[in-house]
Write a protein that holds these residues in place. Structure first.
Motif, mmCIF file in Angstrom:
data_model
loop_
_atom_site.group_PDB
_atom_site.id
_atom_site.type_symbol
_atom_site.label_atom_id
_atom_site.label_comp_id
_atom_site.label_asym_id
_atom_site.label_seq_id
_atom_site.Cartn_x
_atom_site.Cartn_y
_atom_site.Cartn_z
ATOM 1 N N VAL A 179 138.728 45.010 69.644
ATOM 2 C CA VAL A 179 139.842 45.596 68.907
ATOM 3 C C VAL A 179 140.955 46.085 69.837
ATOM 4 O O VAL A 179 142.122 46.167 69.440
ATOM 5 N N ALA A 198 139.984 42.415 63.771
ATOM 6 C CA ALA A 198 138.746 42.685 64.499
ATOM 7 C C ALA A 198 137.538 42.580 63.578
ATOM 8 O O ALA A 198 136.498 42.028 63.957
ATOM 9 N N LEU A 199 137.672 43.077 62.358
ATOM 10 C CA LEU A 199 136.581 42.974 61.387
ATOM 11 C C LEU A 199 136.300 41.516 61.037
ATOM 12 O O LEU A 199 135.148 41.107 60.883
ATOM 13 N N ALA A 233 133.131 44.018 67.487
ATOM 14 C CA ALA A 233 134.430 44.413 66.943
ATOM 15 C C ALA A 233 135.060 45.523 67.778
ATOM 16 O O ALA A 233 136.264 45.507 68.054
ATOM 17 N N LEU A 234 134.255 46.488 68.202
ATOM 18 C CA LEU A 234 134.767 47.587 69.024
ATOM 19 C C LEU A 234 135.207 47.084 70.399
ATOM 20 O O LEU A 234 136.128 47.633 71.001
ATOM 21 N N VAL A 283 143.093 46.093 62.723
ATOM 22 C CA VAL A 283 141.701 46.415 62.395
ATOM 23 C C VAL A 283 141.066 45.298 61.574
ATOM 24 O O VAL A 283 139.923 44.883 61.824
ATOM 25 N N ARG A 325 134.728 50.465 59.158
ATOM 26 C CA ARG A 325 136.186 50.452 59.295
ATOM 27 C C ARG A 325 136.676 51.695 60.045
ATOM 28 O O ARG A 325 137.586 51.591 60.888
ATOM 29 N N LEU A 383 129.218 44.986 65.010
ATOM 30 C CA LEU A 383 130.138 46.116 65.106
ATOM 31 C C LEU A 383 130.475 46.392 66.569
ATOM 32 O O LEU A 383 131.636 46.671 66.912
ATOM 33 N N VAL A 385 136.043 51.191 63.833
ATOM 34 C CA VAL A 385 136.961 50.230 64.443
ATOM 35 C C VAL A 385 138.366 50.819 64.526
ATOM 36 O O VAL A 385 139.070 50.658 65.528
#
Length: 301
Positions: A143, A111-112, A139-140, A108, A92, A136, A95
């Protein structure tokens, strides 16, 4: 409208010409798969699109402008093959940190959710499995709420369930109008997900079209079975254009006329088993286009 435009691009590194007069338009809202063997120039082309390098000659435009401009870079998301994520940060935290770099990021939690990371959001990045680390990285990449998204070998290390969820998320992004450029060695994923496939080799484009059109440019069917027929007899079957046979008698025939092959087998009362008939895959087209060496037991009829 084109989201990405490369026009007459050359890129040289000393005496090495990585890209040779490359012209490529990527249409907005489509998922384009950029394929090619190692050394084809894909990585160099993407580095130019990301604004990480400049062409030796020609022009590169993303969202209508130079991709090195800050205003353009905030509209680009990238999931590289290898990511240098701070290992001490939780999922978390990582992100959240990336979200703050963009003017209008996704929430956030959204995105998660897209990356299926809600259950490990409190875990440190350094403690993630390989598949979780790839999620991950996804997600990055998303986001920042990018208009153009680059995915480089995105599903490497993911299990089957994670891959399925990943592609469902990508389908949602495409439905929302995002432009997606994919590079992958999992050609079955490109065949299933891409609107368009561009095949590169030696810094140039070899083929450009839908997966269906590229398959149509090569042998359209494969007929596989086990029998006592020798290689010469298999080659003599009508419509056969290539044959391979392994030591256990498993024959793999490539043909544009599978019906004629089967008709001949039945007419000659050939005893066979384990019959499979399937259309040519994107991998078959890719191997044909890039002239990848065939196994030693493959004979062209």
């Amino acid at each position: 409208m084109n989201a990405i435009e490369l026009s007459g691009v050359d890129k040289t590194f000393g005496k090495v010409r990585a890209l040779a007069d490359l012209t490529l338009d990527v249409r907005a809202g489509e998922l384009t798969a950029l394929l090619g063997p190692n050394g084809a120039g894909k990585t160099t082309a993407i580095s130019l699109m990301l604004g990480l390098a400049q062409p030796t000659r020609g022009s590169v435009r993303v969202l209508g402008e130079d991709p090195r401009r800050d205003a353009v870079r905030t509209g680009i998301g990238s999931m590289p093959q290898e990511s240098a994520i701070p290992q001490a940060l939780t999922v978390r935290e990582a992100v959240t940190l990336f979200a703050r770099l963009y003017p209008a990021p996704l929430a956030v939690n959204k995105a998660l959710e897209l990356a299926q990371l809600g259950d490990v959001a409190g875990r440190r990045a350094g403690a993630l499995s390989g598949g979780q680390a790839r999620r991950l990285a996804f997600a990055l990449a998303v986001v920042g709420n990018p208009q153009v998204l680059f995915l480089d070998e995105p599903t490497t290390g993911m299990d089957a369930g994670s891959r399925q969820a990943f592609w469902a998320a990508v389908d949602g992004l495409k439905a929302a109008g995002r432009t997606i450029l994919l590079t992958t060695h999992y050609l079955e994923e490109a065949e299933r997900t891409a609107d368009r496939v561009v095949v590169m080799n030696a810094g140039s484009i070899l083929a450009d079209g839908t997966p269906e059109s590229l398959r149509g440019d090569v042998l359209t069917s494969r007929v596989r079975f086990t029998s006592d027929l020798v290689l010469a007899e298999l080659q003599a079957l009508p419509g056969v254009e290539a044959v391979s046979v392994d030591s256990r008698g498993h024959a793999d025939l490539q043909t544009r006329q599978p019906e004629e092959v089967l008709r001949a087998l039945f007419a000659r009362n050939v005893a066979f088993s384990e019959l499979e008939v399937g259309r040519a895959s994107l991998e078959d087209a890719f191997l044909s286009l890039t002239a990848t060496p065939k196994p030693d037991d493959t004979i062209r009829a």
